[in-house]
Motif scaffolding. Structure first.
Motif, PDB file in Angstrom:
ATOM      1  N   LYS A 112       0.823  -1.211   0.000  1.00 51.00           N
ATOM      2  CA  LYS A 112       0.000   0.000   0.000  1.00 51.00           C
ATOM      3  C   LYS A 112       0.861   1.267   0.000  1.00 51.00           C
ATOM      4  O   LYS A 112       0.515   2.263  -0.644  1.00 51.00           O
ATOM      5  N   THR A 113       1.992   1.242   0.705  1.00 50.92           N
ATOM      6  CA  THR A 113       2.892   2.398   0.720  1.00 50.92           C
ATOM      7  C   THR A 113       3.491   2.634  -0.655  1.00 50.92           C
ATOM      8  O   THR A 113       3.525   3.772  -1.151  1.00 50.92           O
ATOM      9  N   LEU A 114       3.953   1.566  -1.308  1.00 48.43           N
ATOM     10  CA  LEU A 114       4.504   1.708  -2.662  1.00 48.43           C
ATOM     11  C   LEU A 114       3.428   2.142  -3.647  1.00 48.43           C
ATOM     12  O   LEU A 114       3.684   2.958  -4.542  1.00 48.43           O
ATOM     13  N   GLU A 115       2.240   1.611  -3.488  1.00 44.92           N
ATOM     14  CA  GLU A 115       1.127   2.007  -4.359  1.00 44.92           C
ATOM     15  C   GLU A 115       0.838   3.500  -4.203  1.00 44.92           C
ATOM     16  O   GLU A 115       0.687   4.225  -5.192  1.00 44.92           O
ATOM     17  N   TRP A 116       0.772   3.966  -2.973  1.00 50.44           N
ATOM     18  CA  TRP A 116       0.528   5.385  -2.722  1.00 50.44           C
ATOM     19  C   TRP A 116       1.662   6.236  -3.288  1.00 50.44           C
ATOM     20  O   TRP A 116       1.432   7.234  -3.956  1.00 50.44           O
ATOM     21  N   PHE A 117       2.912   5.803  -3.059  1.00 53.89           N
ATOM     22  CA  PHE A 117       4.068   6.571  -3.507  1.00 53.89           C
ATOM     23  C   PHE A 117       4.135   6.659  -5.030  1.00 53.89           C
ATOM     24  O   PHE A 117       4.325   7.734  -5.594  1.00 53.89           O
ATOM     25  N   ILE A 118       3.942   5.537  -5.703  1.00 48.43           N
ATOM     26  CA  ILE A 118       4.073   5.522  -7.165  1.00 48.43           C
ATOM     27  C   ILE A 118       2.878   6.163  -7.841  1.00 48.43           C
ATOM     28  O   ILE A 118       3.025   7.058  -8.678  1.00 48.43           O
ATOM     29  N   TRP A 125      -2.012   9.781 -10.633  1.00 49.33           N
ATOM     30  CA  TRP A 125      -3.183   9.181 -11.280  1.00 49.33           C
ATOM     31  C   TRP A 125      -4.429   9.327 -10.428  1.00 49.33           C
ATOM     32  O   TRP A 125      -5.531   9.338 -10.948  1.00 49.33           O
ATOM     33  N   ARG A 126      -4.268   9.369  -9.153  1.00 51.24           N
ATOM     34  CA  ARG A 126      -5.438   9.444  -8.268  1.00 51.24           C
ATOM     35  C   ARG A 126      -5.521  10.855  -7.708  1.00 51.24           C
ATOM     36  O   ARG A 126      -4.568  11.416  -7.229  1.00 51.24           O
TER      37      ARG A 126
END
Length: 127
Positions: A112-118, A125-126
């Motif tokens: 989730k941290t990598l998803e948020w960061f990227i 994108w979000r």
């Protein structure tokens, strides 16, 4: 330097017994399907008779006797194992489950941290 030994099927009689065991097994399978119209009892009887004959022939060969000796030795070694007490086994199982839960949470949090960061910070994108 250690040398490795490769055991091969030795005598001609041993090879013949192994080939006969394979042929008996195949004959049982063929008979099972070939006797389909005779009824299930005849089918299964032929298959089981051929299977029993194949096993008897296999274990009369040197390879079968070696396999039997290996199984006997393995069973003897299992008897020498010091098995943990019930309490110790339950504790170790609980430790493993706890570790799995902690690792699952860690990997989820990392994902989730990598998803948020990227996706949020770098790519935007979000919104």
């Amino acid at each position: 330097m250690a040398t490795s030994q490769v055991e091969t099927v030795g005598s001609g009689a041993n090879k013949l017994k192994l080939a006969a065991a394979v042929l008996l097994l195949l004959a049982g399978l063929v008979a099972f399907y070939w006797l389909g119209k005779q009824g299930a009892l005849v089918q299964w009887g032929a298959l089981l008779a051929a299977l029993v004959a194949a096993v008897v022939v296999f274990f009369s060969a040197q390879t079968g006797r070696d396999l039997w000796a290996f199984g006997r030795d393995a069973w003897r070694e299992v008897g020498k194992v010091v098995w943990p007490a019930r309490k110790e086994a339950i504790q170790m199982t609980a430790y493993v489950f706890a570790f799995v839960v902690v690792m699952a949470l860690f990997l989820w949090l990392t994902d989730k941290t990598l998803e948020w960061f990227i996706f949020d910070l770098i790519l935007g994108w979000r919104k």
